[in-house]
Design an enzyme around this catalytic site. Sequence first.
Site, PDB file in Angstrom:
ATOM      1  CG  ASP A  21      -3.668  -3.032  -6.901  1.00  0.00           C
ATOM      2  OD1 ASP A  21      -4.513  -2.128  -6.703  1.00  0.00           O
ATOM      3  OD2 ASP A  21      -2.929  -3.476  -6.006  1.00  0.00           O
ATOM      4  CE  LYS A  76      -0.610  -6.340  -7.953  1.00  0.00           C
ATOM      5  NZ  LYS A  76       0.626  -5.705  -7.451  1.00  0.00           N
ATOM      6  N   GLY A 114       5.546  -5.134  -9.086  1.00  0.00           N
ATOM      7  CA  GLY A 114       5.697  -6.235  -8.148  1.00  0.00           C
ATOM      8  C   GLY A 114       4.568  -6.251  -7.140  1.00  0.00           C
ATOM      9  N   GLY A 168       3.883  -5.780  -2.843  1.00  0.00           N
ATOM     10  CA  GLY A 168       4.494  -5.407  -1.579  1.00  0.00           C
ATOM     11  C   GLY A 168       5.819  -4.704  -1.790  1.00  0.00           C
ATOM     12  N   PRO A 222       0.171  13.996  -4.126  1.00  0.00           N
ATOM     13  CG  PRO A 222      -1.363  15.715  -4.533  1.00  0.00           C
ATOM     14  CD  PRO A 222      -0.263  14.908  -5.192  1.00  0.00           C
ATOM     15  CG  ASP A 269      -1.999  -1.088   1.134  1.00  0.00           C
ATOM     16  OD1 ASP A 269      -2.373  -1.483   0.006  1.00  0.00           O
ATOM     17  OD2 ASP A 269      -2.417  -1.576   2.201  1.00  0.00           O
ATOM     18  CE  LYS A 293       3.778  -2.742  -5.067  1.00  0.00           C
ATOM     19  NZ  LYS A 293       3.204  -2.558  -3.712  1.00  0.00           N
ATOM     20  CB  THR A 294      -1.674   0.094  -8.220  1.00  0.00           C
ATOM     21  OG1 THR A 294      -1.275  -1.236  -7.888  1.00  0.00           O
ATOM     22  CG2 THR A 294      -2.664   0.049  -9.377  1.00  0.00           C
TER      23      THR A 294
END
Length: 229
Positions: A54, A37, A118, A120, A210, A12, A15-16
């Site tokens: 994702d 992914k 990836g 995590g 942001p 969290d 990344k996505t």
Amino acid sequence: MNVWFVTGTDTDAGKTLVTSGLLYAARQQQLSTLGLKPIASGSQATPEGLQNSDALALQHQSVPPVDYATVNPIAFPPAIAPHLAALEAGQPLEVSAMVSLLRETLSQTPRDITLIEGAGGWRVPLNAQEDFADLAIALELPMILVVGLKLGCLNHARLTAEAIRADGLVLAGWAGSVVDPAFAADADRFEANIAHLNAKLAAPCLGIIPHLDAPDAANAAPYLSLEPL
């Protein structure tokens, strides 16, 4: 071939959001795009089979369009570490098999910009001996690090960057995503933290997203840039 591997400081970290935002930005420049992914936990049953939110976000930003299985060939229902999900499903994961699959996808689906996300962080296990780092190492791809901007992120970011370089890979750039609004509440302190990351990560910053009320690719893209890549 313009391909990068995207990792994060933690689960969290954003990344996505960063990956889909960069792909969206590339599309605005009329570039062809592909988001992958390869392994996703936390997938839902649909009439088309297991699908991960994702991975769907990356599929939506892949132009020309590709089918879901191209983006996410391996999906597991529980939102747990991939190696545990794979064991429970009786579907062991191996780096060599994933490398072969990804190389075939890359050769059959060439794009101007391809991002492989990836799961995590850098050391998330794939099995008892291998982890996501081994997958990136085997592919020999330049890395993009996504830093989840919150208390503690300086340590996580620096350690991850050091691990990437120690594993022999290039850190091509990093991007920040404010996951805790309180971290950015004091503008001076926030800018000091970003300056520290820029100095210590020693890689181009692709942008700082942001905290967004509607965190999606279109809203993230204006804060990101492909130019440093």
